[in-house]
Design an enzyme around this catalytic site. Structure first.
Site, PDB file in Angstrom:
ATOM      1  N   PRO A 142      62.499   3.180  72.791  1.00  0.00           N
ATOM      2  CG  PRO A 142      60.823   3.446  71.190  1.00  0.00           C
ATOM      3  CD  PRO A 142      61.454   4.127  72.361  1.00  0.00           C
ATOM      4  CB  CYS A 143      65.486  -1.478  70.676  1.00  0.00           C
ATOM      5  SG  CYS A 143      66.684  -2.242  69.557  1.00  0.00           S
ATOM      6  CG  PHE A 144      63.184  -2.524  66.537  1.00  0.00           C
ATOM      7  CD1 PHE A 144      63.893  -2.951  65.426  1.00  0.00           C
ATOM      8  CD2 PHE A 144      63.080  -3.375  67.627  1.00  0.00           C
ATOM      9  CE1 PHE A 144      64.480  -4.214  65.399  1.00  0.00           C
ATOM     10  CE2 PHE A 144      63.657  -4.631  67.606  1.00  0.00           C
ATOM     11  CZ  PHE A 144      64.358  -5.057  66.487  1.00  0.00           C
ATOM     12  CE  LYS A 158      67.655  -1.027  65.737  1.00  0.00           C
ATOM     13  NZ  LYS A 158      67.997  -0.234  66.934  1.00  0.00           N
TER      14      LYS A 158
END
Length: 255
Positions: A142-144, A158
């Site tokens: 996951p990006c976050f 973030k």
């Protein structure tokens, strides 16, 4: 603002993920050919979507999407998976030589990060900072879950995911501002929650229109631009529909 460089500003609101990605690709293609001006576009996903980075492979995550009835789309830019559940998204499109955001890859990220920091400050968020570092993390996940260099954080969270793609003389930066989140669905998809949202840190519920306004003013102030509200052109819309059809047929680049 008389000496400010003029960019186009597009606020296109919520729409399905495939259409949003097709529009970004169409604007990039037009800008790379000199047929469209540098553009800041603000938008959102509706209904909720999962987006994957251009080269991200995660069959287990896609199986979870199928089980949950959650649609997904692939971004033309890189990075990790993003659950779009109330976030506000943006894209920056410009020639590679653009004075405001062009030049080396790192400079483009840095310039956009400055604008995002200013936008979050305009929303009332303090202690906003750019993540330090010199390299982007590996693809996947996951990006976050973790910040990448030149992404934006506050109070250890973030708050913005950012990725870039370059081709044909033009650059495309796509990002998501974590204004809201669906924590239960994040846990079901990723097996973890991904930290605070901007709304939580501010202690109030942010509206899409408020965030879009802050983005427009933040990038204008930080980069010395004049952002003029416009619409996409008929040729851009036609090209976006072509990209959308290619995506539906499984042949679309980055979709």
């Amino acid at each position: 603002m008389g000496d400010a460089v003029r960019w186009r500003y597009l606020d296109m609101g919520p729409a399905p993920g495939q259409w949003q990605m097709a529009v970004d690709l169409a604007i990039h293609a037009a800008c790379a050919k000199g047929e469209a001006p540098p553009t800041l576009r603000v938008y959102a996903f509706h209904p909720m979507y999962l987006s994957l980075g251009r080269h991200q492979k995660d069959e287990q995550l896609l199986r979870r999407c199928e089980e949950l009835g959650l649609p997904w789309v692939r971004r033309p830019t890189g990075g990790g998976a993003v659950l779009h559940a109330g976030d506000v998204c943006y894209s920056v499109v410009a020639p590679l030589g653009d004075p405001a955001v062009g030049g080396p890859l790192r400079r483009s990220y840095c310039q956009v990060a400055k604008a995002l920091i200013r936008a979050l400050q305009l929303l009332g968020l303090e202690s906003v900072q750019m993540c330090e570092g010199v390299s982007r993390p590996s693809r996947g996940g996951p990006c976050f879950a973790s910040p990448a260099p030149l992404e934006v954080m506050a109070l250890g969270a973030k708050l913005v995911g950012n990725a870039q793609w370059r081709r044909g003389g033009g650059l495309l930066i796509q990002g998501s501002i974590r204004t809201h989140a669906h924590l239960t669905l994040e846990m079901e998809l990723f097996g973890l929650t991904l930290g605070s949202t901007v709304s939580q840190l501010l202690g109030r519920d942010l509206r899409y229109e408020e965030v879009a306004k802050a983005l427009r003013e933040g990038i204008a102030q930080a980069l010395g631009l004049q952002l003029e509200p416009q619409t996409i052109t008929p040729p851009e819309e036609g090209l976006a529909r072509t990209f959308l059809l290619q995506a539906q047929e499984g042949t679309g680049l980055g979709l």
